[in-house]
Design an enzyme around this catalytic site. Structure first.
Site, PDB file in Angstrom:
ATOM      1  N   SER A  12       0.813  -1.219   0.000  1.00  0.00           N
ATOM      2  CA  SER A  12       0.000   0.000   0.000  1.00  0.00           C
ATOM      3  C   SER A  12       0.842   1.262   0.000  1.00  0.00           C
ATOM      4  O   SER A  12       0.354   2.343  -0.353  1.00  0.00           O
ATOM      5  CB  SER A  12      -0.945   0.004   1.205  1.00  0.00           C
ATOM      6  OG  SER A  12      -0.204  -0.006   2.415  1.00  0.00           O
ATOM      7  N   SER A 132      14.519  -8.252   4.079  1.00  0.00           N
ATOM      8  CA  SER A 132      15.120  -8.313   5.405  1.00  0.00           C
ATOM      9  C   SER A 132      15.647  -6.922   5.753  1.00  0.00           C
ATOM     10  O   SER A 132      14.987  -5.915   5.490  1.00  0.00           O
ATOM     11  CB  SER A 132      16.215  -9.373   5.433  1.00  0.00           C
ATOM     12  OG  SER A 132      16.789  -9.477   6.720  1.00  0.00           O
ATOM     13  N   TYR A 146      12.854  -5.821  16.671  1.00  0.00           N
ATOM     14  CA  TYR A 146      12.840  -5.764  15.210  1.00  0.00           C
ATOM     15  C   TYR A 146      14.036  -6.518  14.642  1.00  0.00           C
ATOM     16  O   TYR A 146      13.920  -7.296  13.696  1.00  0.00           O
ATOM     17  CB  TYR A 146      12.862  -4.313  14.743  1.00  0.00           C
ATOM     18  CG  TYR A 146      12.841  -4.164  13.244  1.00  0.00           C
ATOM     19  CD1 TYR A 146      11.661  -4.318  12.522  1.00  0.00           C
ATOM     20  CD2 TYR A 146      14.005  -3.875  12.533  1.00  0.00           C
ATOM     21  CE1 TYR A 146      11.636  -4.193  11.146  1.00  0.00           C
ATOM     22  CE2 TYR A 146      13.996  -3.742  11.164  1.00  0.00           C
ATOM     23  CZ  TYR A 146      12.811  -3.905  10.472  1.00  0.00           C
ATOM     24  OH  TYR A 146      12.799  -3.787   9.096  1.00  0.00           O
ATOM     25  N   LYS A 150      14.291  -9.966  12.079  1.00  0.00           N
ATOM     26  CA  LYS A 150      15.052 -10.032  10.831  1.00  0.00           C
ATOM     27  C   LYS A 150      16.122 -11.122  10.888  1.00  0.00           C
ATOM     28  O   LYS A 150      16.410 -11.774   9.875  1.00  0.00           O
ATOM     29  CB  LYS A 150      15.673  -8.667  10.509  1.00  0.00           C
ATOM     30  CG  LYS A 150      14.630  -7.602  10.181  1.00  0.00           C
ATOM     31  CD  LYS A 150      13.702  -8.050   9.045  1.00  0.00           C
ATOM     32  CE  LYS A 150      12.681  -7.005   8.671  1.00  0.00           C
ATOM     33  NZ  LYS A 150      11.779  -7.455   7.583  1.00  0.00           N
TER      34      LYS A 150
END
Length: 284
Positions: A12, A132, A146, A150
């Site tokens: 989006s 990634s 976070y 990853k």
């Protein structure tokens, strides 16, 4: 020749949107996805939007089945959907928040791959590209959750590529550094913020905003994705952008202590009064 069919999650805005546009220009018929689908989207796009929530098994299955119904094939999957938590200490995010970020960033990727791989395996071909980050291989204090998602995506992708090569399917990682996009503007705040870290959070937020001012835009990542998608013999890892390339080089060849010192210097951690206050308060 019929166009190859691609699905790009999180399309989006930002990296996902630009990636979907560039894949369409490269000749793919692209289905972008977001939780809201085409609702509220303005302007003409070169790709169609579908509603998809990567945290829902049912939603993932419905979207993938819809593409197969319409096109009969899926040649490329780009897993881009994800979110981050604004720079904060690891202890400032609840277990619930930690589970939420893993459910989107890691398990969302797993759900999508589980949905498309049976089809790709039956066709004997397919390509999967997982977006990634350099934080999948470089330590990032105050972005531990976070970074952990990853790292998980990287380990999963490397292992999966080894599994699926004999089925004609390749899995690759694209690893950008700072990217100026809506992703960073929409990061969640930690849900259990502590007063002890308030000044430090302010300092880190300013430093990250400074870095983003001079950062590459999403088109750099999109260009790398198209390169991987069209490569005859893709590699497992691709850095995206000059900074990401330098960090990969340093991580590979420089001593770990030197890399860590560079990270701390870049974030100005050891010069922040709030950090000195915290470290001197810890009993020796």
């Amino acid at each position: 020749m019929n166009s190859k069919i691609a699905i790009v999650t999180g399309a989006s805005s930002g990296i996902g949107e630009v990636t979907a546009e560039q894949l369409a220009r490269a000749g793919y018929k692209v289905y972008g996805t977001s939780r809201r689908g085409a609702q509220g989207q303005s302007g003409k796009r070169a790709f169609q939007m579908l509603a998809l929530d990567v945290t829902s098994d049912e939603s993932v299955a419905a979207a993938v089945n819809e593409v197969l119904r319409l096109e009969g094939r899926i040649d490329l999957l780009v897993n881009n959907a994800g979110f981050g938590v604004a720079p904060a200490a690891a202890e400032e995010s609840s277990i619930r928040q930690a589970q939420a970020i893993f459910d989107t960033n890691f398990f969302g990727t797993v759900r999508m791959i589980r949905a498309v791989v049976p089809h790709m395996r039956q066709r004997g071909s397919g390509r999967i590209i997982n977006i990634s980050s350099v934080l999948g291989f470089v330590p990032m204090p105050y972005m531990a959750l976070y970074s952990a998602t990853k790292h998980a995506v990287e380990g999963y992708s490397e292992s999966l590529d080894q599994e699926l090569r004999t089925q004609g399917i390749r899995v690759s990682l694209v690893e950008p550094a700072y990217i100026k996009s809506a992703f960073d503007a929409n990061q969640l705040q930690p849900d259990q913020a502590l007063d002890e870290y308030r000044d430090l959070r302010v300092g880190l937020d300013l430093r990250v905003k400074e870095a983003l001012e001079g950062a590459d835009g999403p088109a750099v990542v999109a260009k790398t994705v198209v390169q991987v998608a069209l490569a005859a013999t893709p590699k497992v890892r691709y850095t995206s952008g000059a900074l990401a390339g330098r960090l990969r080089f340093l991580r590979r060849f420089a001593p770990a202590g030197l890399v860590e010192a560079g990270v701390r210097k870049d974030l100005r951690l050891d010069s922040q009064p709030a950090l000195r206050k915290l470290t001197t308060a810890v009993p020796q």
